[in-house]
Motif scaffolding. Structure first.
Motif, short mmCIF file in Angstrom:
data_model
loop_
_atom_site.label_atom_id
_atom_site.label_comp_id
_atom_site.label_asym_id
_atom_site.label_seq_id
_atom_site.Cartn_x
_atom_site.Cartn_y
_atom_site.Cartn_z
N ILE A 1 76.23 47.03 51.74
CA ILE A 1 75.90 46.18 51.04
C ILE A 1 76.73 45.13 50.99
N VAL A 2 76.45 43.81 50.76
CA VAL A 2 77.49 42.81 50.46
C VAL A 2 77.75 42.74 48.92
N THR A 3 79.08 43.00 48.80
CA THR A 3 79.57 42.87 47.11
C THR A 3 80.23 41.56 47.04
N LYS A 4 80.68 40.75 47.90
CA LYS A 4 80.94 39.33 47.82
C LYS A 4 80.47 38.55 48.83
N GLU B 1 84.27 29.54 55.26
CA GLU B 1 85.62 29.72 54.48
C GLU B 1 86.20 31.26 54.90
N SER B 2 85.56 31.99 55.75
CA SER B 2 86.18 33.09 56.23
C SER B 2 86.60 34.08 55.10
N HIS B 3 85.44 34.39 54.25
CA HIS B 3 85.84 35.45 53.13
C HIS B 3 84.21 36.03 52.87
N GLY B 4 84.38 37.22 52.20
CA GLY B 4 83.15 38.14 51.78
C GLY B 4 83.28 39.48 52.02
N GLN B 5 82.68 40.23 51.30
CA GLN B 5 83.11 41.79 51.36
C GLN B 5 81.87 42.55 51.32
N VAL B 6 81.88 43.56 52.06
CA VAL B 6 80.77 44.68 52.24
C VAL B 6 81.28 46.04 51.84
N GLU C 1 83.78 52.31 51.32
CA GLU C 1 84.88 51.69 51.66
C GLU C 1 84.48 50.30 51.62
N THR C 2 85.34 49.56 50.98
CA THR C 2 85.24 47.92 51.22
C THR C 2 85.98 47.47 52.29
N TRP C 3 85.19 46.27 52.97
CA TRP C 3 85.66 45.82 54.25
C TRP C 3 85.52 44.34 53.82
N SER C 4 86.56 43.59 54.48
CA SER C 4 86.38 41.91 54.59
C SER C 4 85.48 42.01 55.67
N ALA C 5 84.67 40.73 55.39
CA ALA C 5 83.34 40.71 56.31
C ALA C 5 83.16 39.19 56.70
N LEU C 6 82.50 39.13 57.98
CA LEU C 6 82.10 37.90 58.60
C LEU C 6 80.71 38.17 58.88
N LYS D 1 77.90 45.54 62.98
CA LYS D 1 77.60 44.95 64.33
C LYS D 1 78.97 45.35 65.17
N GLU D 2 80.15 44.96 64.47
CA GLU D 2 81.25 45.30 65.34
C GLU D 2 82.35 45.20 64.37
N ILE D 3 83.58 45.53 64.73
CA ILE D 3 84.82 45.31 64.03
C ILE D 3 85.81 44.48 64.77
N LYS D 4 86.25 43.32 64.22
CA LYS D 4 87.35 42.48 64.66
C LYS D 4 88.59 42.39 64.07
N GLY D 5 89.41 43.23 64.36
CA GLY D 5 90.81 43.32 63.63
C GLY D 5 90.47 44.09 62.57
N VAL D 6 90.39 43.37 61.22
CA VAL D 6 90.41 44.04 59.90
C VAL D 6 89.07 43.62 59.30
N LYS D 7 88.21 42.83 59.89
CA LYS D 7 86.91 42.48 59.39
C LYS D 7 85.92 43.01 60.18
N ALA D 8 84.75 43.33 59.23
CA ALA D 8 83.49 43.75 59.72
C ALA D 8 82.71 42.70 60.15
N ILE D 9 81.87 42.47 61.32
CA ILE D 9 80.98 41.47 61.76
C ILE D 9 79.56 42.09 61.11
N VAL D 10 78.93 41.34 60.46
CA VAL D 10 77.67 42.05 59.87
C VAL D 10 76.40 41.08 60.06
N ALA D 11 75.28 41.70 60.00
CA ALA D 11 73.95 41.20 59.98
C ALA D 11 73.15 41.57 59.25
N PRO D 12 72.36 40.85 58.38
CA PRO D 12 71.50 41.30 57.27
C PRO D 12 70.50 42.20 58.15
#
Length: 145
Positions: free
Chosen positions: A89-92, A98-103, A108-113, A129-140
């Motif tokens: 779930i998106v928490t931020k 702007e390249s920010h957001g969290q899920v 666990e809390t992940w930085s997300a795009l 959908k995937e992990i790139k570096g320290v960011k989770a790539i997500v789709a609703p």
């Protein structure tokens, strides 16, 4: 001549210890068979034929058996890779420009795009959908009615 075949077998075993594959071992066995042959005949052609023939047969006869243990295609996903495919779930709010957001996924809390640079509001259920570096790539996830 048997001493030379014994030295070749020992040399092959030392090389096998230093390598990852399971190939040189069969040359060591072939050299030992050639050594045994040298006790019965002094003909170098026969000894060499035994060495090459037995090594080749052993390599091809055991290849399917060895491949079962070397190529394990049923890889178990661990650590970061176990997160891919899970829902969270998106928490931020995710703002890909702007390249920010969290899920939050499994506590666990992940930085997300967002996938394909999409923006996703807070509180939306998403799939990783995937992990790139320290960011989770997500789709609703599609909303159920």
């Amino acid at each position: 001549m048997w001493q030379i075949w014994l030295i070749i077998a020992g040399f092959c075993l030392i090389i096998e210890i230093m390598t990852v594959g399971f190939l040189i071992f069969w040359f060591a066995i072939g050299a030992l068979l050639a050594m045994l042959t040298s006790l019965f005949t002094s003909n170098l052609i026969i000894q060499t034929s035994i060495f090459i023939g037995s090594s080749t047969i052993l390599i091809f006869a055991t290849k399917p058996f060895v491949q079962k243990f070397i190529n394990n295609k049923d890889e178990i996903k661990t650590n970061v890779y176990s997160t891919v495919g899970k829902t969270g779930i998106v928490t931020k709010a995710i703002d890909s420009i702007e390249s920010h957001g969290q899920v939050k996924v499994n506590g666990e809390t992940w930085s997300a795009l967002g996938l394909n640079d999409m923006n996703i509001p807070e509180g939306t259920q998403v799939e990783i959908k995937e992990i790139k570096g320290v960011k989770a790539i997500v789709a609703p996830l599609p909303k159920s009615n």
